[in-house]
Scaffold this active site. Structure first.
Site, PDB file in Angstrom:
ATOM      1  N   SER A   1      -9.764   1.076   2.556  1.00  0.00           N
ATOM      2  CA  SER A   1      -9.020   1.981   1.835  1.00  0.00           C
ATOM      3  C   SER A   1      -7.742   1.297   0.889  1.00  0.00           C
ATOM      4  O   SER A   1      -7.299   1.561   0.172  1.00  0.00           O
ATOM      5  CB  SER A   1      -8.427   2.848   2.452  1.00  0.00           C
TER       6      SER A   1
ATOM      7  N   LYS B   1       0.966  -1.354  -0.028  1.00  0.00           N
ATOM      8  CA  LYS B   1      -0.150  -0.038  -0.050  1.00  0.00           C
ATOM      9  C   LYS B   1       0.796   1.072  -0.050  1.00  0.00           C
ATOM     10  O   LYS B   1       2.181   1.073   0.738  1.00  0.00           O
ATOM     11  CB  LYS B   1      -0.896  -0.054   1.247  1.00  0.00           C
TER      12      LYS B   1
ATOM     13  N   SER C   1      -9.945  -1.727   6.615  1.00  0.00           N
ATOM     14  CA  SER C   1      -9.258  -1.423   5.309  1.00  0.00           C
ATOM     15  C   SER C   1      -8.466  -2.459   4.881  1.00  0.00           C
ATOM     16  O   SER C   1      -8.200  -2.548   3.632  1.00  0.00           O
ATOM     17  CB  SER C   1      -8.476  -0.254   5.122  1.00  0.00           C
TER      18      SER C   1
HETATM   19  N1  GLN Z   1     -13.411   2.773   6.036  1.00  0.00           N
HETATM   20  C1  GLN Z   1     -12.893   3.309   7.254  1.00  0.00           C
HETATM   21  C2  GLN Z   1     -12.722   4.769   7.058  1.00  0.00           C
HETATM   22  O1  GLN Z   1     -13.205   5.223   6.037  1.00  0.00           O
HETATM   23  C3  GLN Z   1     -11.598   2.486   7.568  1.00  0.00           C
HETATM   24  C4  GLN Z   1     -10.416   2.974   6.880  1.00  0.00           C
HETATM   25  C5  GLN Z   1      -9.177   2.204   7.279  1.00  0.00           C
HETATM   26  O2  GLN Z   1      -9.440   0.939   7.915  1.00  0.00           O
HETATM   27  N2  GLN Z   1      -8.179   2.791   6.926  1.00  0.00           N
HETATM   28  O3  GLN Z   1     -12.129   5.425   8.043  1.00  0.00           O
END
Ligand code: GLN
Length: 486
Positions: free
Chosen positions: A154, A79, A178
């Protein structure tokens, strides 16, 4: 011309073939690079070609010397939130579009020491804020099962890299789901380790008290091999803990018999898609037939409060973590203002995307003098209640079993205008970031030709039981072998 190598194999199979000299690491990397340049899924921000080829030569040396480990010579995508020395690290944001870190993050350093080869930095929601990968300054990532659907986020790019068989393993981060949510949407396996199990040093920070780096793969063995390398104390991250790293594959032949599994009612209420419910019910039946002790009386009444708690705590931490992007220290700066203040403000207004600005405003508000007690402090108190609820449950159970997400992958553009419905997607993944427990998502069925994810949650630092159960499930089923046709 690169050699014709079958890329649709597990990392542990590549490792065997590399050691048998069926092909070299350089040949494997060449074939991988060729393949990842070939498609339109938008999974990659940077392909780290010259670094990868250099590392592949080193890996071949180790293979020749007989000092190779299970990840030596294995291509891996990471990532683009993980700092890599000399290779641009964007966090999916315009504000860091030209940022070249001066050091590698700990997990990358450990993987490279083990001989793994970084081939690409993957696309993500800006600063890891999002559930669909549509909040990236580099455009959305498409789902390989259906190009009209989101990849999840994400860590969407890292999930797609594995689902599309470009690489067999990748790394993501999980602050609220994510890793697990995109793993579920893309039909692969993804693990969020216990908070404190894996170093966050050099990982661009979003919600520091919630996030962990973890692997994506297609089976429990590959996930275990990656965790084995990245887990453990790091003197540069004071939140990592001095608990020995066990052999994660030690219990792989123990199966499911005797495991006490709680199925919490709160994860099966309104809003859960019927196909998802059925697939998870089938998995429960299989667990039971294999000798697991299933208990459906478990109640976690405070866990639904994880959603509001998360959306106070994560933005509060984000507003503090993102204060450093002022156009002076890192990345992009807009230098045409009339004063330093105006330049900083214009830098942030042009450099950050909409969702990031929404979170910064939310967090700044929640932390402000008049509202701190009402929002941030209250959220922290409820966080403690949620953590205690999990602690109590794990006095009785070895694992909890739930769906990973309420629905399968939704359409591109479908939720982008409605942040609340986007946030609702995280309902089943957020609680363990609030409590700190480890959890894994693995494929367990399909709805409308889109994959469904099954989530298992374990006691803190008991990734071993998570991986044992995942391995057992994957030995008994073939969901993890299904692949997108495109
Ligand atoms: N979907 C969650 C958010 O928008 C989690 C994001 C993540 O785990 N980085 O914050």
């Amino acid at each position: 011309m690169s050699k014709n190598i079958e890329l649709n194999v597990f990392a542990h199979q590549h490792s065997k073939l590399l050691n048998e000299r069926a092909y070299s690491a350089v040949e494997l990397v060449e074939a991988t690079l060729q393949n990842l340049k070939d498609h339109e899924l938008n999974a990659y921000i940077t392909v780290t070609e010259s670094l990868a080829l250099k590392q592949a030569e080193l890996a071949d040396e180790r293979i020749k010397l007989g000092t190779a480990g299970p990840l030596t010579g294995i291509p891996i995508a990471i990532k683009d939130l993980l700092s890599t020395v000399d290779n641009i690290t964007t966090a999916g944001s315009k504000i860091l579009e030209n940022y070249r870190p001066v050091f590698d993050c700990t997990v990358v350093e450990r993987l490279q020491n083990a001989g793994a080869i970084i081939v690409a930095k993957t696309n993500l929601d800006e600063f890891a804020m999002g559930s669909s990968n549509e909040h990236s300054a580099f455009g959305p990532v498409k789902n390989p099962w259906n190009y009209q659907k989101v990849s999840g986020g994400s860590s969407g790019g890292s999930a797609v890299a594995v689902a599309n068989r470009d690489v067999s393993i990748s790394l993501g981060t999980d602050t609220g789901g994510s890793i697990r949510q995109p793993a579920a949407f893309c039909g692969i396996t993804g693990l969020k380790p216990t908070y404190g199990r894996v170093s966050r040093y050099g990982v661009i920070a979003f919600g520091s008290s919630l996030e962990q780096v973890g692997p994506f793969g297609r089976d429990a063995t590959d996930i275990a091999n990656v965790l084995q390398i990245i887990a453990g104390i790091d003197v540069r991250d004071s939140t990592t803990v001095k608990i020995p790293v066990p052999d994660y594959q030690e219990d792989f032949d123990k199966g499911l018999a005797g495991l006490r599994i709680g199925v919490p009612a709160q994860f099966f209420q309104d809003g859960l898609d019927n196909d998802v419910r059925l697939a998870v019910e089938n998995a429960i039946e299989l667990f039971e037939n294999e000798g697991a002790i299933i208990d459906r009386s478990l109640q976690l009444p405070t866990s639904p409060a994880s959603l509001p708690v998360y959306y106070i705590i994560a933005p509060s931490e984000a507003s503090a973590n993102l204060a450093r992007y002022d156009g002076v220290k890192y990345g992009f700066s807009f230098l045409e203002g009339k004063s330093v203040d105006e330049e900083m403000s214009l830098t942030r207004s042009i450099g950050f995307g909409q969702e990031v600005k929404r979170r910064i405003m939310l967090g700044t508000y929640a932390l402000s003098a008049g509202y701190y007690d009402a929002y941030y402090l209250k959220a922290q108190k409820v966080r403690t209640l949620i953590r205690k609820e999990f602690e109590r449950a794990f006095q009785t159970y070895d694992l909890l079993l739930t769906p990973t997400t309420p629905t399968v992958a939704f359409g591109l553009g479908e939720k982008i205008e409605d942040p609340y419905s986007m946030y609702l997607n995280d309902l089943y993944t957020l609680p363990v970031n609030i409590s700190g427990n480890p959890a894994i998502s693995m494929p367990c069925g399909f709805s409308n030709e889109l994959p469904i994810g099954l989530q298992l949650i374990a006691k803190p630092f008991d990734e071993k039981t998570l991986l044992r159960a995942t391995h057992a499930y994957q030995t008994l089923t073939d969901w993890h072998m299904e692949q997108p046709q495109n």
